[in-house]
Design an enzyme around this catalytic site. Structure first.
Site, short mmCIF file in Angstrom:
data_model
loop_
_atom_site.label_atom_id
_atom_site.label_comp_id
_atom_site.label_asym_id
_atom_site.label_seq_id
_atom_site.Cartn_x
_atom_site.Cartn_y
_atom_site.Cartn_z
CB CYS A 87 14.45 -60.34 -7.21
SG CYS A 87 13.82 -61.47 -5.95
CG HIS A 172 10.24 -59.64 -9.37
ND1 HIS A 172 10.98 -60.31 -10.30
CD2 HIS A 172 10.42 -60.27 -8.19
CE1 HIS A 172 11.59 -61.34 -9.73
NE2 HIS A 172 11.27 -61.34 -8.45
CD GLU A 174 10.84 -58.04 -13.19
OE1 GLU A 174 11.10 -57.07 -12.44
OE2 GLU A 174 10.98 -59.23 -12.83
#
Ligand code: GLN
Length: 202
Positions: A87, A172, A174
């Site tokens: 990002c 994202h 994660e």
């Protein structure tokens, strides 16, 4: 997992100036790596790879300058150690910023009504099962050079790219329980360490 097999774990730094670095550390640990928070130039020594997480790209850029991190980041890149930008991290790596990727990112590209959304993406290198991707005020890749491999697109816009040792995505990875995108990065890191003559697992 493969990354840590029987040898020393891969040491993966996570730029911890701003943003969601802890979630990256958790995913990296799950894949057998040893995450290390990076805040000052010395933290980049002895790393096998580095993650530049999401957050706010202008702020991250300013914090990189004020921490004096830019020369160490360039040295890390030039040494062939992999970098994952997610990002805002993708924006920081683009041609208008650190220039680690021959791409131009367009900030907040998906528009107001789509500031935050999820989508199932087909991603090259993660297998047939689509990858659930979380987009938060995400950029897309507006332009990319010939050496850039597009791994995933959303509505025709590239959102995951790789060029040499640099991997980046607009979403994202994660923030979900699916570690497959980070696994691509760990495979790149294992290869880079092998190229550097220090074999993993020996
Ligand atoms: N919109 C942010 C920027 O332009 C990126 C958002 C994110 O990293 N989640 O820097």
């Amino acid at each position: 997992m493969a990354a840590s097999a029987a040898g020393t774990p891969l040491r993966v730094g996570v730029l911890a100036l701003q943003g969601d670095f802890e979630a990256h550390a958790k995913t990296l640990r799950l894949l057998g790596a040893e995450p290390r928070e990076v805040r000052v130039p010395g933290d980049l020594e002895e790393l096998d790879a580095l993650v530049i997480p999401g957050g706010e790209s202008t702020t991250i850029g300013k914090l990189i300058s004020s921490a004096g991190l830019e020369p160490a980041l360039r040295a890390h890149h030039e040494a062939g150690r992999p970098i994952l930008g997610t990002c805002a991290g993708l924006i920081v790596c683009d041609a208008d910023h650190l220039g680690f990727l021959d791409v131009t990112a367009k900030r907040n590209a998906f528009g107001r009504q789509l500031q935050s959304f999820e989508a199932d993406l087909e991603v090259g290198g993660v297998g047939d099962e689509p990858l659930r991707a979380v987009f938060i005020r995400a950029p897309w890749v507006e332009r990319h050079g010939p050496e850039v491999e597009v791994l995933a697109s959303y509505e025709g816009r590239p959102v995951a790219v790789r060029e040499g040792t640099v991997l980046a995505c607009a979403f994202h990875p994660e923030l979900t329980d699916d570690p497959r995108f980070h696994a691509i990065f760990m495979a790149m890191t294992t290869s880079a360490r092998e190229r550097a003559g220090e074999e993993v697992g020996r």
